[in-house]
Design a protein around this motif. Structure first.
Motif, mmCIF file in Angstrom:
data_model
loop_
_atom_site.group_PDB
_atom_site.id
_atom_site.type_symbol
_atom_site.label_atom_id
_atom_site.label_comp_id
_atom_site.label_asym_id
_atom_site.label_seq_id
_atom_site.Cartn_x
_atom_site.Cartn_y
_atom_site.Cartn_z
ATOM 1 N N ASN A 212 0.957 -1.168 -0.189
ATOM 2 C CA ASN A 212 -0.011 -0.308 0.156
ATOM 3 C C ASN A 212 1.099 1.442 0.289
ATOM 4 O O ASN A 212 1.679 1.127 -0.345
ATOM 5 N N THR A 213 0.463 2.445 -0.370
ATOM 6 C CA THR A 213 1.171 3.457 0.150
ATOM 7 C C THR A 213 2.136 4.093 0.701
ATOM 8 O O THR A 213 2.778 4.100 0.575
ATOM 9 N N GLU A 214 1.784 3.688 2.356
ATOM 10 C CA GLU A 214 2.289 3.693 3.446
ATOM 11 C C GLU A 214 3.757 3.296 3.187
ATOM 12 O O GLU A 214 5.005 3.252 3.960
ATOM 13 N N GLU A 215 3.519 1.384 2.724
ATOM 14 C CA GLU A 215 4.450 0.616 2.692
ATOM 15 C C GLU A 215 5.741 1.091 1.662
ATOM 16 O O GLU A 215 7.221 1.114 2.088
ATOM 17 N N ILE B 17 5.807 3.980 0.744
ATOM 18 C CA ILE B 17 7.233 5.406 1.856
ATOM 19 C C ILE B 17 8.223 4.641 2.052
ATOM 20 O O ILE B 17 9.292 4.905 1.880
ATOM 21 N N GLU B 18 7.692 3.715 2.683
ATOM 22 C CA GLU B 18 8.874 3.082 3.787
ATOM 23 C C GLU B 18 9.967 2.408 3.076
ATOM 24 O O GLU B 18 10.911 2.187 3.612
ATOM 25 N N TYR B 19 9.659 1.619 1.791
ATOM 26 C CA TYR B 19 9.982 0.731 1.114
ATOM 27 C C TYR B 19 10.792 1.392 0.331
ATOM 28 O O TYR B 19 12.492 1.187 0.014
ATOM 29 N N THR B 20 9.720 2.677 -0.099
ATOM 30 C CA THR B 20 11.890 3.588 -1.367
ATOM 31 C C THR B 20 11.971 5.030 -0.866
ATOM 32 O O THR B 20 13.102 5.096 -1.215
ATOM 33 N N GLY B 21 11.502 5.704 0.716
ATOM 34 C CA GLY B 21 11.760 6.668 1.003
ATOM 35 C C GLY B 21 11.274 7.568 0.328
ATOM 36 O O GLY B 21 11.594 9.167 0.572
ATOM 37 N N LEU B 22 10.211 7.707 -0.585
ATOM 38 C CA LEU B 22 9.871 8.316 -1.160
ATOM 39 C C LEU B 22 8.897 9.367 -0.494
ATOM 40 O O LEU B 22 8.248 8.412 0.697
ATOM 41 N N SER B 23 8.389 10.761 -0.358
ATOM 42 C CA SER B 23 7.019 10.877 0.155
ATOM 43 C C SER B 23 5.796 10.553 -0.394
ATOM 44 O O SER B 23 5.454 10.039 -1.596
ATOM 45 N N ARG B 24 5.036 11.121 0.626
ATOM 46 C CA ARG B 24 3.126 10.630 -0.267
ATOM 47 C C ARG B 24 3.552 11.544 -1.438
ATOM 48 O O ARG B 24 2.543 11.113 -2.410
ATOM 49 N N TYR C 290 1.117 0.787 -11.270
ATOM 50 C CA TYR C 290 -0.135 0.486 -9.879
ATOM 51 C C TYR C 290 -1.055 -0.586 -10.303
ATOM 52 O O TYR C 290 -1.881 -0.180 -11.013
ATOM 53 N N ALA C 291 -1.873 -0.415 -9.439
ATOM 54 C CA ALA C 291 -3.587 -1.367 -9.331
ATOM 55 C C ALA C 291 -4.524 -0.906 -8.465
ATOM 56 O O ALA C 291 -3.555 -0.049 -7.222
ATOM 57 N N LYS D 31 -8.506 1.167 -4.024
ATOM 58 C CA LYS D 31 -7.758 1.219 -2.750
ATOM 59 C C LYS D 31 -6.274 0.931 -4.068
ATOM 60 O O LYS D 31 -6.508 0.206 -5.268
ATOM 61 N N VAL D 32 -5.382 2.311 -3.829
ATOM 62 C CA VAL D 32 -4.019 1.599 -4.735
ATOM 63 C C VAL D 32 -3.226 1.014 -4.534
ATOM 64 O O VAL D 32 -2.217 0.760 -2.906
ATOM 65 N N ARG D 33 -2.320 -0.022 -4.529
ATOM 66 C CA ARG D 33 -1.424 -0.883 -4.649
ATOM 67 C C ARG D 33 -0.088 -0.860 -5.721
ATOM 68 O O ARG D 33 -0.499 -0.849 -6.833
ATOM 69 N N PHE D 34 0.922 -1.114 -5.395
ATOM 70 C CA PHE D 34 1.934 -1.528 -5.946
ATOM 71 C C PHE D 34 2.994 -2.335 -5.914
ATOM 72 O O PHE D 34 2.982 -3.562 -4.610
ATOM 73 N N ARG D 35 2.624 -3.591 -7.168
ATOM 74 C CA ARG D 35 3.258 -4.869 -6.655
ATOM 75 C C ARG D 35 5.224 -4.417 -6.908
ATOM 76 O O ARG D 35 5.316 -3.473 -7.057
#
Length: 83
Positions: A25-28, A30-37, A56-57, A62-66
């Protein structure tokens, strides 16, 4: 002081858990890439000149990123120094 150490330990566990997930999800992300929301939102909507939008899907609104697709997308942005 102990609460701060527990928070750091929990964050490390979260990063390890994120690396094993297929969809983020977006929060994850953010943690994974270090990019801001806001940067993730911009990259999802407008993208970049060289690699387009971040893949993304949207599932049930809900937005999800593989994770593997995000990795490939980020590889396209790797800057290789000229020798």
């Amino acid at each position: 002081m102990q609460a701060q150490e527990e928070k750091k330990a929990k964050k490390k566990v979260d990063v390890i858990a994120i690396q094993s997930k297929v969809w983020l999800n977006t929060e994850e992300l953010i943690e994974y890439t270090g990019l801001s929301r806001s940067e993730i939102h911009r990259l999802r909507i407008k993208g970049t000149n060289c690699a387009g939008t971040i893949p993304y899907a949207k599932i049930g609104g809900k937005v999800r990123f593989r994770r593997t697709e995000v990795d490939k997308w980020m590889e396209k942005h790797t800057v290789r120094e000229a020798i």
